[in-house]
Design a protein around this motif. Sequence first.
Motif, PDB file in Angstrom:
ATOM      1  N   LEU A   1       0.763  -0.925   0.333  1.00 40.31           N
ATOM      2  CA  LEU A   1       0.145  -0.114   0.086  1.00 40.31           C
ATOM      3  C   LEU A   1       1.001   1.051   0.112  1.00 40.31           C
ATOM      4  CD1 LEU A   1      -2.736   1.480   0.118  1.00 40.31           C
ATOM      5  CD2 LEU A   1      -2.519   1.001   2.736  1.00 40.31           C
ATOM      6  N   VAL A   2       0.456   2.145  -0.748  1.00 38.49           N
ATOM      7  CA  VAL A   2       1.426   3.354  -1.048  1.00 38.49           C
ATOM      8  C   VAL A   2       0.531   4.441  -1.534  1.00 38.49           C
ATOM      9  CG1 VAL A   2       1.896   2.950  -3.465  1.00 38.49           C
ATOM     10  CG2 VAL A   2       3.369   4.221  -2.189  1.00 38.49           C
ATOM     11  N   GLN A   3       0.807   5.863  -0.966  1.00 38.73           N
ATOM     12  CA  GLN A   3       0.100   6.730  -1.488  1.00 38.73           C
ATOM     13  C   GLN A   3       0.490   7.320  -2.898  1.00 38.73           C
ATOM     14  OE1 GLN A   3       0.905   9.833   1.669  1.00 38.73           O
ATOM     15  NE2 GLN A   3      -0.987   9.369   2.751  1.00 38.73           N
ATOM     16  N   ALA A   4      -0.683   8.050  -3.407  1.00 36.72           N
ATOM     17  CA  ALA A   4      -0.194   8.585  -4.758  1.00 36.72           C
ATOM     18  C   ALA A   4       0.886   9.501  -4.668  1.00 36.72           C
ATOM     19  CB  ALA A   4      -1.488   9.312  -5.014  1.00 36.72           C
TER      20      ALA A   4
ATOM     21  N   GLY B   1       3.923   7.974  -4.869  1.00 31.56           N
ATOM     22  CA  GLY B   1       4.969   7.334  -4.071  1.00 31.56           C
ATOM     23  C   GLY B   1       5.605   6.200  -4.893  1.00 31.56           C
TER      24      GLY B   1
ATOM     25  N   LYS C   1      -0.093   6.177  -9.181  1.00 33.88           N
ATOM     26  CA  LYS C   1      -1.571   6.937  -9.207  1.00 33.88           C
ATOM     27  C   LYS C   1      -2.649   5.812  -8.691  1.00 33.88           C
ATOM     28  CE  LYS C   1      -0.196   9.402 -13.413  1.00 33.88           C
ATOM     29  NZ  LYS C   1      -0.798   9.737 -14.637  1.00 33.88           N
ATOM     30  N   PRO C   2      -3.506   6.297  -8.217  1.00 27.54           N
ATOM     31  CA  PRO C   2      -4.769   5.184  -8.052  1.00 27.54           C
ATOM     32  C   PRO C   2      -5.185   4.498  -8.953  1.00 27.54           C
ATOM     33  CG  PRO C   2      -5.288   7.350  -6.948  1.00 27.54           C
ATOM     34  CD  PRO C   2      -4.018   7.589  -7.903  1.00 27.54           C
TER      35      PRO C   2
ATOM     36  N   THR D   1      -3.543   0.596  -9.160  1.00 28.45           N
ATOM     37  CA  THR D   1      -4.060  -0.338  -8.352  1.00 28.45           C
ATOM     38  C   THR D   1      -4.465  -1.643  -8.947  1.00 28.45           C
ATOM     39  OG1 THR D   1      -4.510   1.324  -6.416  1.00 28.45           O
ATOM     40  CG2 THR D   1      -5.806  -0.722  -6.409  1.00 28.45           C
TER      41      THR D   1
ATOM     42  N   VAL E   1      -2.686   1.746  -4.383  1.00 31.87           N
ATOM     43  CA  VAL E   1      -2.262   3.148  -4.301  1.00 31.87           C
ATOM     44  C   VAL E   1      -3.430   3.946  -3.692  1.00 31.87           C
ATOM     45  CG1 VAL E   1      -1.346   5.029  -5.658  1.00 31.87           C
ATOM     46  CG2 VAL E   1      -0.913   2.884  -6.400  1.00 31.87           C
ATOM     47  N   SER E   2      -3.395   4.674  -2.872  1.00 39.41           N
ATOM     48  CA  SER E   2      -4.315   5.641  -2.106  1.00 39.41           C
ATOM     49  C   SER E   2      -4.177   6.872  -2.561  1.00 39.41           C
ATOM     50  CB  SER E   2      -4.293   5.467  -0.505  1.00 39.41           C
ATOM     51  OG  SER E   2      -3.094   5.736  -0.252  1.00 39.41           O
ATOM     52  N   SER E   3      -5.307   7.551  -2.784  1.00 37.32           N
ATOM     53  CA  SER E   3      -5.332   8.914  -2.947  1.00 37.32           C
ATOM     54  C   SER E   3      -5.156   9.877  -1.903  1.00 37.32           C
ATOM     55  CB  SER E   3      -6.697   9.183  -3.688  1.00 37.32           C
ATOM     56  OG  SER E   3      -7.892   8.971  -3.010  1.00 37.32           O
TER      57      SER E   3
END
Length: 129
Positions: free
Chosen positions: A11-14, A16, A89-90, A93, A127-129
């Motif tokens: 899991l990574v943030q946008a 990243g 980017k989300p 995913t 990928v979380s926004s």
Amino acid sequence: QVQLVESGGGLVQAGGSLRLSCAASGLTFGSYGMGWGWFRQAPGKEREFVAAVSRSGATTDYIDSVKGRFTISRNVDKNTLYLQMNSLKPEDTAVYYCAAAPGGPYNSIRYSSREYDYWGQGTQVTVSS
């Protein structure tokens, strides 16, 4: 028996980065005997081509949506394939799969999943926004 084992998802943030690895074993002719690829499958969608490298290693190609952000590479001594993913980017995913296609043209890219005989179990990238 060729086996492919992926790792490196998560899991990574946008914005990243993640680096996926695919360790191969059981290769008769080493990494040069295979064309290598990364595919992904998002929920409710078909599996799609992401990136590939030719048997020679001299040729790579990417789906347009990841060009400039993802880089495919391999370490022939370690029989390991990589996918460096930056500026995530989300919409990236998905479950990511590595695949190997034995034989074939030395400098050509395989784009169709039907051309690949061996597949890993997949690794989830979120990928979380």
